[in-house]
Enzyme design. Structure first.
Site, PDB file in Angstrom:
ATOM      1  CG  ASP A 319      -2.305   1.009   1.092  1.00 43.46           C
ATOM      2  OD1 ASP A 319      -3.782   0.431   1.537  1.00 43.46           O
ATOM      3  OD2 ASP A 319      -2.409   2.165  -0.048  1.00 43.46           O
ATOM      4  CD  GLU A 513      -6.926   5.593   2.850  1.00 49.53           C
ATOM      5  OE1 GLU A 513      -6.574   6.019   1.464  1.00 49.53           O
ATOM      6  OE2 GLU A 513      -5.910   5.216   3.117  1.00 49.53           O
TER       7      GLU A 513
HETATM    8  C1  GLC Z   1      -4.838   4.077   0.231  1.00 44.68           C
HETATM    9  C2  GLC Z   1      -5.325   2.529   0.635  1.00 44.68           C
HETATM   10  C3  GLC Z   1      -5.146   1.946  -0.773  1.00 44.68           C
HETATM   11  C4  GLC Z   1      -5.610   2.251  -2.258  1.00 44.68           C
HETATM   12  C5  GLC Z   1      -3.645   3.055  -2.027  1.00 44.68           C
HETATM   13  C6  GLC Z   1      -3.850   4.010  -3.413  1.00 44.68           C
HETATM   14  O1  GLC Z   1      -3.489   4.447   1.431  1.00 44.68           O
HETATM   15  O2  GLC Z   1      -5.036   2.291   2.138  1.00 44.68           O
HETATM   16  O3  GLC Z   1      -6.658   1.230   0.063  1.00 44.68           O
HETATM   17  O4  GLC Z   1      -5.411   1.024  -3.270  1.00 44.68           O
HETATM   18  O5  GLC Z   1      -3.776   4.101  -0.979  1.00 44.68           O
HETATM   19  O6  GLC Z   1      -4.708   5.023  -3.446  1.00 44.68           O
END
Ligand code: GLC
Length: 635
Positions: A319, A513
């Site tokens: 991530d 988030e």
């Molecule tokens: C974010 C999220 C993830 C997402 C990634 C790219 O922090 O945790 O779900 O796919 O970054 O945007």
């Protein structure tokens, strides 16, 4: 008794008295299961991959393991550094133009493709471009946005989910993109988590069914031009952290991890999902006390379990800068994560440092070449299965097509199916067509509140209704149904008796988030304006129908008591008419809660309305006055 069997026993008792709440059955697992993927290994493909890998330099291999953010990389960088993937994060658009056109998106993607085709590699390897189209193609102006997953979970309709997966894939192809970081398979256990709305359900077996349907619809076996690579995320246990803290600590036993948090992955892997995104969260085995640390460094779960026992042969992506959270690691330098089983690194900005540091790690022996070759083999396997070789993005039949970005009827149906009727007394609903209606509440004409996070921008904030050109707010939808509609957000100075009825549209404002983490589920503590507006219009001799837009279930007994009817609308997306189709009786309610609805601001109490609850015109029910408790600090 494990948490799952308790939950199933509870569901069993609920389903006995509710009768119509189907209860999925699953055997309690004693070990991680091997999952037969719908996409089978292909010997000829494997031989081709092995040959390509054998002809690649170390730098070319590490380049393939690198995913850079589009605002931090140029086509020349792609060519020079053999970059294997790009992403646009939430709120990132071509050339940072919020209103970038489909042409802009496709042009950028073609540019990256052409650059990858001009490297000095023996076999040129095209890129995967990943995006978070988590409720439709949220980054793109004009796209249809579906209800967020919490609403889809209330619909209990896997067939609908499959159609949404397929529609989202076509929308993504319209922009020249071939990979979606979805579905989220979190089994959410504490709704104070800021990502609750990205979860379908607190019922693991519904998450499993939905995972399978979504991946089959979105990705399938890549036999349809609209298919794109799907991602099962965030592996594993993101929805079960202590107090719902985002990126926090999951303290499940391994049995609960495999029987609750693993279920979505069994569905997704079975449907052939080709990528898995690791979770920011950590795991300590609640039964043994063993601390496995951050998921991104957990070789047991990433390699022994996912790739070994479960048999996953796609690739694992990290991530956003997540490896920087591991002890001794930086965002761009973490051999521990690669050795644990991360195959592609989402290193959005410092991708060049990642390449140099990882080349050095292999040369020093900190990372064995065999691990690199395995990662690159997995990446090439997914790229070949996805048929991206020779597929210039603009050559896809959906590329540049605005019609591919739209699926308004499907989204409108999803909205209607997602609504849950918690209360309806005094025949407040259905509304009468042509009635004289007073509409109040801050969210009635706010497409931002209606769509929530991951909508045009990452947080879903800083948007105006004009940023959603192909959408209907609830107010627009009510105007289309009713005769005479007056809107006043706070109802100040309005004589309610002049109207036949009041519709109050209230709820949460957008978040994504960690920004969405809360400590207490009491809605009016966070949004006092919603209580105030209901106090203004309630008890004035006219029925008050309240529609709550939220990314989670909340403690709202005070608001429910001030309402004659109360509808949980979740985060419906662009199609407000999906709400009025039901409010005005064209359709009946069919949604039922996929999460318990709290009876207090802190978790741990018996729910006010349990998972599976939902009234309808055909099956009415009486709620009466609910007890209202003063907000307290949760432990
Ligand atoms: C974010 C999220 C993830 C997402 C990634 C790219 O922090 O945790 O779900 O796919 O970054 O945007």
């Amino acid at each position: 008794m494990s948490k799952l069997s308790f939950r199933r026993a509870l569901l069993g008792s609920i389903s006995l008295c509710l009768l119509f709440a189907p209860m999925a059955q699953g055997e309690e697992l004693k070990d991680w299961p091997h999952i037969d993927s719908a996409i089978k290994p292909d010997a000829a493909m494997e031989a081709k991959i092995a040959k390509i890998v054998s002809q690649m330099t170390l730098r070319q291999k590490i380049g393939q393991m690198t995913q850079a953010e589009i605002k931090a990389v140029t086509p020349e960088d792609i060519r020079k550094h053999y970059i294997g993937s790009v992403l646009n994060g939430g709120g990132s658009w071509p050339y940072m133009m919020k209103h970038a056109t489909l042409k802009d998106w496709v042009k950028m993607s073609d540019g990256f493709y052409d650059a990858a085709m001009t490297t000095d590699m023996k076999t040129k390897i095209p890129l995967l471009w990943g995006t978070d189209a988590v409720h439709g193609h949220g980054n793109v102006i004009g796209a249809t946005l579906f209800p967020h997953n919490i609403g889809l979970g209330a619909a209990h309709d896997p067939e609908l989910i499959g159609e949404i997966g397929a529609a989202t894939a076509k929308a993504v192809r319209a922009t020249g993109i071939n990979w979606v970081f979805a579905p989220t398979l979190a089994v959410v256990e504490d709704q104070r988590w800021g990502r609750t709305y990205e979860g379908f359900s607190s019922d693991p077996l519904e998450v499993k069914d939905y995972a399978s349907a979504y991946v089959t619809g979105m990705q399938g076996d890549f036999s349809k031009a609209g298919n794109v690579v799907a991602t099962a995320k965030h592996y594993i246990g993101d929805g079960g952290t202590h107090n719902g803290k985002d990126q926090g600590l999951n303290m499940s036993s391994e049995s609960d991890l495999m029987n609750i948090h693993g279920q979505g992955y069994y569905g997704a892997l079975g449907a052939g999902v080709q990528t898995v995104m690791a979770s920011y969260s950590s795991w300590t085995d609640g039964a043994t006390g063993k601390d496995y640390g951050k998921m991104h460094g957990d070789a047991y779960l990433l390699t022994d379990v996912l790739k070994g026992k479960m048999g996953f042969d796609g690739f694992v992506i990290s991530d956003w800068n997540a490896v920087g959270q591991l002890p001794g690691c930086l965002n761009y330098h973490c051999p521990q994560a690669i050795n644990a089983g991360i195959d592609m690194m989402m290193v959005p900005l410092e991708w060049d440092k990642f390449i140099d540091a990882t080349v050095a790690d292999v040369e020093s022996g900190a990372i064995p070449m065999s691990r690199i070759d395995d990662a690159v083999t997995r990446i090439l396997r997914v790229k070949m299965r996805a048929k991206i070789f020779g597929a210039r993005p603009s050559s896809n039949p959906y590329a540049g097509k605005m019609s591919a970005l739209q699926a308004r009827d499907l989204a409108r149906r999803a909205v209607s199916e997602s609504l849950v009727l918690l209360k309806n007394e005094g025949n407040a609903l259905p509304m009468k067509k042509g009635a004289k209606i007073l509409v109040v509440g801050k969210s009635a004409d706010s497409l931002g509140n209606q769509t929530g996070g991951w909508s045009v921008t990452w947080q879903g904030t800083d948007n105006a209704n004009a940023d959603f050109p192909n959408a209907d707010s609830l107010l627009t939808a009510i105007r289309a149904e009713a005769g005479d509609v007056t809107y006043s957000a706070d109802a100040a100075g309005v004589d309610v008796s002049q109207y036949d009825a009041v519709i109050a549209v209230i709820g949460e404002t957008p978040y994504a988030e960690t920004a969405g983490d809360i400590s207490n589920l009491t809605h009016t503590t966070r949004y006092p304006e919603d209580l105030k507006v209901l106090q203004t219009v309630s008890g004035k001799g006219r029925p008050v129908v309240t529609v709550l837009e939220s990314g989670r279930t909340v403690y709202a007994n005070d608001l429910i008591n001030l309402s004659d009817a109360f509808v949980a609308a979740w985060l419906p997306g662009t199609e407000g008419k999906g709400v009025t189709d039901v409010l005005f009786g064209a359709k009946d309610f069919r949604g039922t809660l996929s999460f318990d609805w709290p009876s207090a601001g802190c978790p741990g109490q018996a729910p006010q309305f349990a998972l599976g609850y939902g009234l309808s015109y055909a099956k009415p029910g009486t709620v009466g006055a609910l007890p209202v408790s003063a907000p307290v600090e949760c432990k």
